[in-house]
Design a protein around this motif. Structure first.
Motif, PDB file in Angstrom:
ATOM      1  N   UNK A  60       0.810  -1.207   0.000  1.00  0.00           N
ATOM      2  CA  UNK A  60       0.000   0.000   0.000  1.00  0.00           C
ATOM      3  C   UNK A  60       0.858   1.279   0.000  1.00  0.00           C
ATOM      4  N   UNK A  61       2.034   1.216   0.607  1.00  0.00           N
ATOM      5  CA  UNK A  61       2.915   2.383   0.669  1.00  0.00           C
ATOM      6  C   UNK A  61       3.930   2.329  -0.466  1.00  0.00           C
ATOM      7  N   UNK A  62       4.209   3.461  -1.117  1.00  0.00           N
ATOM      8  CA  UNK A  62       5.163   3.492  -2.236  1.00  0.00           C
ATOM      9  C   UNK A  62       6.531   2.960  -1.829  1.00  0.00           C
ATOM     10  N   UNK A  63       7.166   2.232  -2.757  1.00  0.00           N
ATOM     11  CA  UNK A  63       8.502   1.717  -2.516  1.00  0.00           C
ATOM     12  C   UNK A  63       8.553   0.461  -1.672  1.00  0.00           C
ATOM     13  N   UNK A  64       7.397  -0.122  -1.359  1.00  0.00           N
ATOM     14  CA  UNK A  64       7.351  -1.324  -0.539  1.00  0.00           C
ATOM     15  C   UNK A  64       6.577  -2.416  -1.272  1.00  0.00           C
ATOM     16  N   UNK A  65       6.906  -3.685  -0.969  1.00  0.00           N
ATOM     17  CA  UNK A  65       6.137  -4.773  -1.545  1.00  0.00           C
ATOM     18  C   UNK A  65       6.136  -5.995  -0.641  1.00  0.00           C
ATOM     19  N   UNK A  66       5.149  -6.860  -0.869  1.00  0.00           N
ATOM     20  CA  UNK A  66       5.013  -8.107  -0.123  1.00  0.00           C
ATOM     21  C   UNK A  66       5.730  -9.224  -0.874  1.00  0.00           C
ATOM     22  N   UNK A  67       6.291 -10.154  -0.127  1.00  0.00           N
ATOM     23  CA  UNK A  67       6.934 -11.314  -0.727  1.00  0.00           C
ATOM     24  C   UNK A  67       6.986 -12.444   0.296  1.00  0.00           C
ATOM     25  N   UNK A  68       7.334 -13.635  -0.154  1.00  0.00           N
ATOM     26  CA  UNK A  68       7.417 -14.742   0.784  1.00  0.00           C
ATOM     27  C   UNK A  68       8.771 -14.742   1.499  1.00  0.00           C
ATOM     28  N   UNK A  69       8.829 -15.468   2.601  1.00  0.00           N
ATOM     29  CA  UNK A  69      10.024 -15.535   3.428  1.00  0.00           C
ATOM     30  C   UNK A  69      10.990 -16.577   2.887  1.00  0.00           C
ATOM     31  N   UNK A  70      12.269 -16.221   2.775  1.00  0.00           N
ATOM     32  CA  UNK A  70      13.272 -17.185   2.338  1.00  0.00           C
ATOM     33  C   UNK A  70      13.345 -18.326   3.345  1.00  0.00           C
ATOM     34  N   UNK A  71      13.321 -19.544   2.821  1.00  0.00           N
ATOM     35  CA  UNK A  71      13.323 -20.723   3.677  1.00  0.00           C
ATOM     36  C   UNK A  71      12.009 -21.467   3.641  1.00  0.00           C
ATOM     37  N   UNK A  72      10.973 -20.818   3.097  1.00  0.00           N
ATOM     38  CA  UNK A  72       9.677 -21.461   2.956  1.00  0.00           C
ATOM     39  C   UNK A  72       9.374 -21.712   1.484  1.00  0.00           C
ATOM     40  N   UNK A  73       8.785 -22.865   1.191  1.00  0.00           N
ATOM     41  CA  UNK A  73       8.368 -23.166  -0.166  1.00  0.00           C
ATOM     42  C   UNK A  73       7.042 -22.511  -0.489  1.00  0.00           C
ATOM     43  N   UNK A  74       6.693 -22.511  -1.758  1.00  0.00           N
ATOM     44  CA  UNK A  74       5.412 -21.939  -2.167  1.00  0.00           C
ATOM     45  C   UNK A  74       4.246 -22.602  -1.430  1.00  0.00           C
ATOM     46  N   UNK A  75       4.373 -23.913  -1.178  1.00  0.00           N
ATOM     47  CA  UNK A  75       3.293 -24.648  -0.522  1.00  0.00           C
ATOM     48  C   UNK A  75       3.212 -24.367   0.971  1.00  0.00           C
ATOM     49  N   UNK A  76       4.178 -23.647   1.532  1.00  0.00           N
ATOM     50  CA  UNK A  76       4.173 -23.307   2.953  1.00  0.00           C
ATOM     51  C   UNK A  76       3.831 -21.843   3.204  1.00  0.00           C
ATOM     52  N   UNK A  77       3.675 -21.083   2.151  1.00  0.00           N
ATOM     53  CA  UNK A  77       3.430 -19.652   2.292  1.00  0.00           C
ATOM     54  C   UNK A  77       1.989 -19.385   2.704  1.00  0.00           C
ATOM     55  N   UNK A  78       1.835 -18.510   3.689  1.00  0.00           N
ATOM     56  CA  UNK A  78       0.517 -18.111   4.168  1.00  0.00           C
ATOM     57  C   UNK A  78       0.475 -16.590   4.286  1.00  0.00           C
ATOM     58  N   UNK A  79      -0.724 -16.068   4.529  1.00  0.00           N
ATOM     59  CA  UNK A  79      -0.869 -14.639   4.768  1.00  0.00           C
ATOM     60  C   UNK A  79       0.001 -14.215   5.962  1.00  0.00           C
ATOM     61  N   UNK A  80       0.041 -15.068   6.982  1.00  0.00           N
ATOM     62  CA  UNK A  80       0.732 -14.714   8.204  1.00  0.00           C
ATOM     63  C   UNK A  80       2.236 -14.704   8.135  1.00  0.00           C
ATOM     64  N   UNK A  81       2.827 -15.443   7.179  1.00  0.00           N
ATOM     65  CA  UNK A  81       4.292 -15.450   7.118  1.00  0.00           C
ATOM     66  C   UNK A  81       4.861 -14.662   5.941  1.00  0.00           C
ATOM     67  N   UNK A  82       4.015 -13.891   5.264  1.00  0.00           N
ATOM     68  CA  UNK A  82       4.526 -13.003   4.230  1.00  0.00           C
ATOM     69  C   UNK A  82       5.330 -11.865   4.858  1.00  0.00           C
ATOM     70  N   UNK A  83       6.256 -11.339   4.101  1.00  0.00           N
ATOM     71  CA  UNK A  83       7.057 -10.201   4.534  1.00  0.00           C
ATOM     72  C   UNK A  83       6.653  -8.955   3.765  1.00  0.00           C
ATOM     73  N   UNK A  84       6.804  -7.811   4.401  1.00  0.00           N
ATOM     74  CA  UNK A  84       6.713  -6.528   3.700  1.00  0.00           C
ATOM     75  C   UNK A  84       8.107  -5.925   3.730  1.00  0.00           C
TER      76      UNK A  84
END
Length: 269
Positions: A60-84
């Protein structure tokens, strides 16, 4: 009452577009939910390669984005473990670190204000084409959403953790929605999470079709005007949203008992 049997094709297209606006809907998922669902969708579609690959979306804020955490696979990614994160990959929200290869995403976002979501994966058939040094050929109606919209990087610049790789990849992508990277994989940069997800799925399917067709004979080219017509028809926002919702339903139905739900908000330990 309108007699559609006497209508020309363009009028029928416009009529169908109007109907899609009225009848095609999708759940009101948040941006974070869409990113988590995309991870699960692409895992199910063969885009996983261990810890390789990244999915990002402008926050939502300029210059920032969401992505998954290194160490987790696509099948382990959830809303709660995403990074901004910010463009320097500093974590602003969440635990852990982003994949250092996300650096080239920052370059694409800077070069392309229209891009809201970037997907980078190493799916099997795209990767096979990348090993052969072959661009993606678009010669099937379903794949026409990719027509004249997939660039090709013929030389591998190495592991994309430096700024030079960001310059090269963003440069070859130009104003297109996707690029096949030689000896590497796929990058997709689109106006929405839904569009990016649909493009990524189709790129891998088109690569598989190409390898199958080339093994049997010579691929026949499609008529450019018809391919462009199909490109614009398939890439309507409503169709992308409806297609994404379909694949999301499949991914949600496939969640195994005991597995963490992609829409879970509690962070994975």
């Amino acid at each position: 009452m309108t007699d559609t049997m006497a209508m020309d094709k363009q009028s029928l297209i416009e009529r169908a577009k109007t109907q899609m606006q009225q009848h095609l809907g999708a759940p009101d998922w948040s941006l974070r939910e869409k990113v988590a669902l995309t991870c699960r969708i692409l895992f199910a579609q063969g885009h996983d390669s261990g810890l390789a690959g990244q999915i990002t979306a402008r926050a939502e804020r300029p210059g920032e984005y969401y992505t998954q955490r290194l160490g987790l696979g696509f099948d382990e990614t959830t809303v709660g473990n995403l990074l901004r994160v910010n463009a320097d990959l500093d974590v602003l929200e969440g635990d852990g670190m982003a994949n250092p290869a996300n650096r080239f995403h920052s370059w694409i976002y800077r070069a392309r204000p229209d891009v809201r979501c970037i997907i980078h994966t190493h799916p099997v058939h795209v990767s096979a084409l990348s090993m052969l040094g072959r661009p993606l050929k678009i010669a099937h109606m379903d794949a026409c959403m990719l027509y004249e919209d997939v660039a090709f990087l013929p030389q591998w610049p190495g592991v994309p953790v430096g700024n030079s790789e960001g310059e090269i990849i963003s440069g070859v992508l130009g104003d297109k929605r996707a690029a096949l990277l030689a000896h590497h994989g796929l990058v997709v940069a689109c106006r929405s999470v839904e569009e990016a997800c649909m493009m990524a799925i189709q790129c891998e399917r088109a690569a598989r079709l190409q390898l199958l067709a080339e093994a049997a004979g010579e691929i026949r080219e499609v008529e450019p005007a018809l391919a462009r017509e199909a490109h614009d028809w398939i890439l309507q926002d409503k169709r992308s949203q409806a297609g994404f919702a379909y694949y999301a339903r499949r991914a949600l139905r496939a969640v195994e008992a005991g597995a963490e739900h992609p829409l879970a908000t509690a962070a994975t330990a």
